[in-house]
Design an enzyme around this catalytic site. Structure first.
Site: not given
Ligand code: GLN
Length: 541
Positions: A381, A507, A509
């Protein structure tokens, strides 16, 4: 009909209610049950999206674009419970909804009160995740028993059992049993007081989970049971784990928690299957390599601000049998001390998401370092946006290039506001949020990691790569290899002429799981392991 488990906490905050709730969910799933998890937060903010990471850690984003509390990350990492906007409510949302109803005249002139109007609204929220195919809904009540702001939630869970039948509800209270060094003993009084407060409100806990640094003896368990009005088998010890959070479910099983819940709620459970989980812990305990990954951000000192990123790194580490030593580097420290000094010996660099211009030049500096020294790099990001600015300035030759987030009038706005954002002024829930599909360029490193050309990832941003510069970047060696399906929004860039340099607008993650690491983290750690030069092989100067 779904059964309900309510998890409350007492004595102190930060006891790990989120992890405990997630662990309970995981154990029930491993017994073949279908669970849903939910968190109610007592604060008045309407959502966690606008709250400072200093106070609340990361904002966890769901597929449907909800910006939620980081505990929902634990829920997703431990279970396959599907989460959506019904999975996280705050006092602010509950009040907002009641006030909107009042404005629409739905209460027909009645006096609108905490009981019953607010508590009814909370009960509606508690019932939302339930359904025919759901065996258990686990609701974690944020905050600590005794807080003024938690009261309506506790009152609502009390009433809820009256509405659906006590046999369908289970109250689990998580407390602390501190060890007093001076007295040389564990102290049960705080737990007694905490349960006392709950009972005053009319909630008798069925199970107590006691966080403790030392094992509870039989005497302590008996005392807690007697004073708190629970059978002694319902006093469950949860000893501190210093190795990994993924050990928590194992210790709860050891003390019979899953069996107790199944019995008390008469759940149609099968046998417990923990083979995958045991294998995960075994691999974690027995790494074959150790590598060092630098995470450079402005919240470096705050463990929770990049929670999912640290977890995702660990998941990929397990897959590669690598112990990951995470170096948390403050981006402003880089501005003062330089990359050379702070990144010496790292095997990989990750620059995570963020907002605002503090520490930006430090992030740009470390990215240059990783690019020039061929160190594996993953940008996420804001991390991608900084990688684009760095490449613009130092490779494409666009002096003064920047994101318009940091310098509105810069001469080369390589990162600029998304078109859809140009008329938006409100801050809450207004970014480009949640899951969006993307297509990947065949043959790219990113497509290789995913072993796919169509993906879906979660987003949370206002700015994007400025398409006017795409061709210039490609000519200089940074390719756009992932875009929105219409090709208009840049989702992934990479440098083919580098061992591993990938930066993404989304994202990844949030979609990493302990037993299924995210493909990009997997690729990144794989590259870092490959590039790692063991200290013993570095010649002494
Ligand atoms: N501040 C940047 C944007 O809004 C990046 C956001 C992020 O890293 N989540 O686009």
């Amino acid at each position: 009909m779904s059964k309900h488990i309510f998890v409350t906490g007492g004595v102190v905050s930060s006891l790990g209610k989120g992890l405990t709730s997630a662990s309970i969910g995981m154990l029930l799933e491993q017994r073949g049950l279908t669970v849903r998890l939910q968190k109610l937060d007592p604060y008045i903010n309407v959502d966690p999206g606008t709250m400072s990471p200093y106070q609340h850690g990361e904002v966890y984003v769901l597929d449907d674009g909800s910006e939620t509390d980081l505990d929902l990350g634990h829920y997703e990492r431990f279970t396959s419970s599907r989460l959506n906007r019904d999975s996280n409510y705050t006092t602010g949302q509950i009040y907002q909804s009641v006030i909107e109803k009042e404005r629409r005249g739905e209460f027909l002139g009645q006096t609108v009160q905490v009981i019953p109007h607010i508590t009814n609204e909370i009960k509606n929220a508690l019932a939302k995740p339930a359904g025919e195919d759901i065996d258990v809904v686990i609701t974690e009540i944020g905050g600590t028993v005794g807080d003024i702001e938690s009261q309506p939630f506790l009152e609502a869970i009390r009433q809820f059992a009256l509405d659906v039948g006590k046999e369908n509800c289970l109250y689990i209270h998580l407390t602390l049993v501190p060890y007093l060094k001076a007295a040389g003993e564990l102290k049960t009084k705080p737990t007694q007081h905490s349960v006392g407060i709950l009972r005053q409100i009319g909630v008798q806990p069925d199970i107590l989970i006691c966080r403790t640094e030392r094992s509870l003896g039989r005497d302590e368990c008996a005392k807690i049971a007697l004073f708190c009005n629970v059978p002694v088998e319902a006093v469950i010890e949860e000893k501190d784990k210093d190795f990994s959070v993924y050990e928590v479910p194992m210790s709860l099983v050891e003390h019979g928690l899953d069996e107790l819940i199944v019995r008390k709620l008469h759940l149609p459970a099968g046998d417990l299957d923990l083979d995958d989980w045991r294998d995960l812990l075994h691999r974690m305990r027995n790494p074959e390599h150790e590598i060092s990954i630098a995470v450079v951000g402005k919240y470096a000192e705050h463990r929770d601000a990049y929670k999912s990123i640290y977890e995702a790194l660990d998941h990929a580490g397990v897959a590669h049998r690598a112990q990951i030593r995470i170096q948390r580097v403050h981006s402003q420290a880089v501005e003062r001390e330089g990359s050379e000094r702070l990144l010496a010996g790292v095997d990989g660099l990750l620059v995570p998401g963020g907002f605002g211009d503090r520490g930006i030049e430090g992030k740009i500096d470390v990215i240059r370092f990783a690019r020039e020294r061929s160190i594996p790099f993953l940008g996420i990001c804001l991390g991608m946006q900084c990688a684009v600015v760095e490449f613009a300035r130092n490779v494409v030759g666009l002096d003064g290039a920047n994101s318009t987030e940091f310098d509105k009038d810069n001469p080369h706005p390589v990162i600029c506001l998304l078109d859809e954002q140009k008329t938006i002024t409100d801050k809450g829930g207004t970014m480009r949020l949640g899951a969006h599909p993307a297509k990947l360029a065949p043959g790219s490193k990113a497509a290789g990691c995913y072993a796919a050309e169509q993906i879906s990832e979660r987003h949370r941003h206002r700015y994007e790569f400025n398409n006017a510069y795409r061709r210039q970047f490609a000519a200089c060696g940074m390719n756009v290899v992932g875009t929105s399906p219409d090709g208009l929004l840049v989702e992934i860039v990479e440098i083919p002429n580098h061992p591993w340099f990938i930066a993404v607008q989304f994202h990844p993650e949030f979609k990493s799981r302990p037993t299924a690491p995210h493909p990009l983290f997997d690729g990144f750690i794989g590259a870092a392991v490959e590039c790692h030069v063991p200290q013993s092989l570095i010649p002494n100067p």
